[in-house]
Design a protein around this motif. Structure first.
Motif, mmCIF file in Angstrom:
data_model
loop_
_atom_site.group_PDB
_atom_site.id
_atom_site.type_symbol
_atom_site.label_atom_id
_atom_site.label_comp_id
_atom_site.label_asym_id
_atom_site.label_seq_id
_atom_site.Cartn_x
_atom_site.Cartn_y
_atom_site.Cartn_z
ATOM 1 N N PRO A 16 17.923 -24.315 49.060
ATOM 2 C CA PRO A 16 18.705 -23.143 49.478
ATOM 3 C C PRO A 16 19.800 -22.838 48.465
ATOM 4 O O PRO A 16 20.451 -23.744 47.946
ATOM 5 C CB PRO A 16 19.287 -23.575 50.830
ATOM 6 C CG PRO A 16 19.269 -25.068 50.814
ATOM 7 C CD PRO A 16 18.088 -25.458 49.976
ATOM 8 N N LYS A 27 13.888 -8.406 54.241
ATOM 9 C CA LYS A 27 13.739 -9.830 54.549
ATOM 10 C C LYS A 27 14.871 -10.406 55.390
ATOM 11 O O LYS A 27 14.697 -11.443 56.055
ATOM 12 C CB LYS A 27 13.625 -10.626 53.247
ATOM 13 C CG LYS A 27 13.144 -12.059 53.450
ATOM 14 C CD LYS A 27 13.017 -12.787 52.126
ATOM 15 C CE LYS A 27 12.463 -14.188 52.321
ATOM 16 N NZ LYS A 27 12.448 -14.978 51.070
ATOM 17 N N ILE A 28 16.041 -9.783 55.380
ATOM 18 C CA ILE A 28 17.197 -10.347 56.098
ATOM 19 C C ILE A 28 16.871 -10.511 57.579
ATOM 20 O O ILE A 28 16.458 -9.561 58.246
ATOM 21 C CB ILE A 28 18.428 -9.435 55.941
ATOM 22 C CG1 ILE A 28 18.836 -9.318 54.481
ATOM 23 C CG2 ILE A 28 19.602 -9.961 56.771
ATOM 24 C CD1 ILE A 28 19.898 -8.264 54.220
ATOM 25 N N ASN A 29 17.038 -11.715 58.087
ATOM 26 C CA ASN A 29 16.789 -11.945 59.513
ATOM 27 C C ASN A 29 18.029 -12.418 60.256
ATOM 28 O O ASN A 29 18.042 -12.463 61.479
ATOM 29 C CB ASN A 29 15.635 -12.934 59.703
ATOM 30 C CG ASN A 29 15.922 -14.292 59.090
ATOM 31 O OD1 ASN A 29 16.682 -15.088 59.633
ATOM 32 N ND2 ASN A 29 15.307 -14.564 57.936
ATOM 33 N N THR A 30 19.094 -12.758 59.504
ATOM 34 C CA THR A 30 20.349 -13.204 60.115
ATOM 35 C C THR A 30 21.509 -12.599 59.331
ATOM 36 O O THR A 30 21.516 -12.641 58.100
ATOM 37 C CB THR A 30 20.466 -14.746 60.093
ATOM 38 O OG1 THR A 30 19.300 -15.317 60.697
ATOM 39 C CG2 THR A 30 21.707 -15.206 60.845
ATOM 40 N N ILE A 53 16.050 -21.096 51.326
ATOM 41 C CA ILE A 53 16.390 -19.704 51.608
ATOM 42 C C ILE A 53 17.402 -19.189 50.582
ATOM 43 O O ILE A 53 18.001 -19.963 49.837
ATOM 44 C CB ILE A 53 16.975 -19.540 53.026
ATOM 45 C CG1 ILE A 53 18.328 -20.273 53.151
ATOM 46 C CG2 ILE A 53 15.992 -20.028 54.065
ATOM 47 C CD1 ILE A 53 19.074 -19.976 54.438
ATOM 48 N N LYS A 54 17.568 -17.864 50.566
ATOM 49 C CA LYS A 54 18.586 -17.241 49.726
ATOM 50 C C LYS A 54 19.649 -16.600 50.611
ATOM 51 O O LYS A 54 19.335 -15.873 51.562
ATOM 52 C CB LYS A 54 17.967 -16.194 48.798
ATOM 53 C CG LYS A 54 17.171 -16.800 47.644
ATOM 54 C CD LYS A 54 16.664 -15.732 46.681
ATOM 55 C CE LYS A 54 16.015 -16.378 45.457
ATOM 56 N NZ LYS A 54 15.522 -15.355 44.486
ATOM 57 N N HIS A 57 16.060 -20.276 63.959
ATOM 58 C CA HIS A 57 14.825 -20.853 63.434
ATOM 59 C C HIS A 57 14.550 -22.265 63.960
ATOM 60 O O HIS A 57 13.600 -22.914 63.493
ATOM 61 C CB HIS A 57 14.882 -20.858 61.912
ATOM 62 C CG HIS A 57 14.952 -19.476 61.334
ATOM 63 N ND1 HIS A 57 13.861 -18.642 61.219
ATOM 64 C CD2 HIS A 57 16.008 -18.760 60.859
ATOM 65 C CE1 HIS A 57 14.225 -17.483 60.693
ATOM 66 N NE2 HIS A 57 15.524 -17.527 60.453
ATOM 67 N N TYR A 109 21.784 -19.062 61.933
ATOM 68 C CA TYR A 109 20.483 -19.189 61.268
ATOM 69 C C TYR A 109 19.736 -20.413 61.784
ATOM 70 O O TYR A 109 18.529 -20.359 62.052
ATOM 71 C CB TYR A 109 20.672 -19.279 59.757
ATOM 72 C CG TYR A 109 19.370 -19.214 58.997
ATOM 73 C CD1 TYR A 109 18.859 -17.987 58.596
ATOM 74 C CD2 TYR A 109 18.637 -20.360 58.708
ATOM 75 C CE1 TYR A 109 17.645 -17.909 57.914
ATOM 76 C CE2 TYR A 109 17.426 -20.297 58.042
ATOM 77 C CZ TYR A 109 16.934 -19.057 57.652
ATOM 78 O OH TYR A 109 15.714 -18.989 56.993
ATOM 79 N N THR A 161 16.826 -11.645 50.393
ATOM 80 C CA THR A 161 17.902 -12.305 51.143
ATOM 81 C C THR A 161 17.461 -12.661 52.554
ATOM 82 O O THR A 161 16.952 -11.815 53.298
ATOM 83 C CB THR A 161 19.138 -11.391 51.197
ATOM 84 O OG1 THR A 161 19.548 -11.084 49.856
ATOM 85 C CG2 THR A 161 20.284 -12.048 51.942
ATOM 86 N N ASP A 162 17.681 -13.926 52.932
ATOM 87 C CA ASP A 162 17.379 -14.378 54.291
ATOM 88 C C ASP A 162 18.597 -14.271 55.193
ATOM 89 O O ASP A 162 18.506 -13.825 56.340
ATOM 90 C CB ASP A 162 16.908 -15.839 54.253
ATOM 91 C CG ASP A 162 15.666 -16.018 53.411
ATOM 92 O OD1 ASP A 162 14.573 -15.744 53.917
ATOM 93 O OD2 ASP A 162 15.800 -16.421 52.237
ATOM 94 N N LEU A 163 19.750 -14.691 54.668
ATOM 95 C CA LEU A 163 21.000 -14.687 55.424
ATOM 96 C C LEU A 163 22.046 -13.904 54.644
ATOM 97 O O LEU A 163 22.306 -14.198 53.473
ATOM 98 C CB LEU A 163 21.487 -16.127 55.653
ATOM 99 C CG LEU A 163 22.915 -16.332 56.166
ATOM 100 C CD1 LEU A 163 23.119 -15.674 57.519
ATOM 101 C CD2 LEU A 163 23.239 -17.832 56.243
#
Length: 405
Positions: A222, A292-295, A183-184, A153, A149, A264-266
């Motif tokens: 976070p 939303k998840i990017n990783t 982040i979440k 970024h 992550y 959720t981001d991660l």
């Protein structure tokens, strides 16, 4: 089995070699002290995380010849060409699911009259595994997830776990996580793997929140949530959640993970996945505007499993790759901001081989050797014995067609 007199610790034979070992130097000393008359011989290895000299310094014999040994301990699969006829082996064979890559291994075990005990099958009376590397898979998996992550970024650069001397060295990197925005993070699972992941997130100073708060509150820091099976599955028949029923009939459940996708981001996936169970989400979901998840840190690393983006595993040297939601194709890691970056290393404990080996050896001494040396009245060793003197045992007769019998 007869009481072993000489225990042989094998050099790992796979390529590339695994750096872990079943018994560290101090565990060898403890084993000999616990069982007078028992001796340990260690096969030399240039790749092992514990150098040959570390064993010699504690008075443990290091020698090439394993022929005199009564019981031979490895970690991963022993190459068929290196198996010794008539011996008793204990290692992860990866044959019980009829894995094609290890068919010849089991065939050779049977042909050479070998007794094969598999770590994965060592269980207590409740059916729970008594030895595993799962905790360190979770520890390294969560660390790699935060590393990935941060790289994606441009927030920070964590030192890769495999370049750290040990876990203490890795923990020196944790302060960098302070650069995280609010982040979440969602962690799936409740077993050893998830426990290891939570251990790292806690030591990083990240705050754990409830499922309700994760879904309904915003935070200025976070946070992470632990999701158990009941949190992201629902019975198709509409009845109340029943854990035992889910484990027995995962095909009767649908995924309820959609409610976490917009938040959720991660995602750190640590939950065991049965092929009959639903996937967390679909590839089509990744194209929705609220995804939303990017990783993703797929610690379980089931290719084409619970995480549909895990189309292949990755390596310690190149731990991440990108999934392009628009095309469904895999691309180089960090190639496009709109891509989803996936970490799917399939041998995570190898990144902290000294710590993982110490922990595994502790489990062996506490949970396995009392049965090996004490008659196995509880059947712990017997249940884990796939083949005895070259004959498939009754509970593993289903492997007969796998080996062509």
């Amino acid at each position: 089995m007869p009481t072993p007199f000489l225990i042989g610790v094998l050099r790992e034979g796979r390529t590339p070699p695994d750096r872990r070992v079943a018994l560290t130097p101090k565990k060898c000393v403890e084993l000999q002290a616990t069982y007078p008359g028992l001796r340990v011989r260690v096969q030399p290895s240039p790749a092992r995380a514990y150098a040959d000299q570390e064993y010699r310094d504690l008075g443990i014999e290091v020698a090439e010849d394993m022929q005199p040994c009564d019981l031979l301990l490895g970690v991963k699969e022993v190459p068929p060409a290196q198996l010794l006829p008539g011996k008793t082996y204990l290692f992860f064979s990866h044959t019980i699911k009829k894995q094609p890559a290890n068919r010849e291994l089991l065939r050779t075990v049977l042909r050479l009259g070998i007794t094969l005990i598999d770590y994965e099958l060592l269980t207590n009376a409740a059916g729970e595994r008594v030895v595993a590397f799962g905790r360190y898979a979770g520890i390294v998996g969560a660390y790699n997830g935060l590393l990935t992550y941060g790289r994606k970024h441009g927030l920070y650069e964590l030192k890769p776990a495999h370049l750290c001397v040990d876990m203490d060295d890795m923990q020196e990197e944790f302060y960098k996580i302070k650069a995280l925005p609010p982040i979440k993070i969602a962690v799936t699972g409740s077993g050893r793997v998830a426990g290891g992941a939570l251990e790292v997130l806690d030591k990083m100073g990240l705050r754990q929140v409830s499922v309700h708060d994760y879904l309904h509150r915003d935070f200025r820091e976070p946070v992470y949530v632990q999701l158990r099976s009941r949190d992201y599955h629902r019975r198709r028949d509409g009845l109340a959640w029943d854990t035992a029923h889910f484990h027995a009939h995962p095909e009767l459940y649908d995924s309820d993970f959609a409610r976490f996708l917009p938040l959720t981001d991660l995602l750190i996936a640590c939950a065991y996945w049965h092929p009959a169970a639903p996937r967390l989400f679909t590839e089509a979901d990744t194209q929705e505007p609220d995804f939303k998840i990017n990783t993703v840190a797929d610690v379980t690393c089931d290719v084409d499993g619970s995480i549909p983006l895990t189309k292949r595993s990755s390596t310690i040297a190149e731990p991440a790759f990108d999934y392009n939601p628009a095309t469904g194709e895999l691309e180089a890691a960090y190639s496009e901001p709109a891509n989803i970056t996936v970490m799917a290393v399939d041998n995570l404990p190898c990144e902290l081989p000294r710590n993982a080996s110490r922990n595994f050896g502790r489990q062996l001494l506490d949970q396995v050797f009392p049965h090996l040396m004490g008659g196995d009245a509880a059947g712990v060793v017997a249940r884990a014995t796939i083949a005895k003197a070259g004959v498939l045992q009754p509970r593993y007769q289903y492997l007969a067609d796998y080996v062509g019998q």
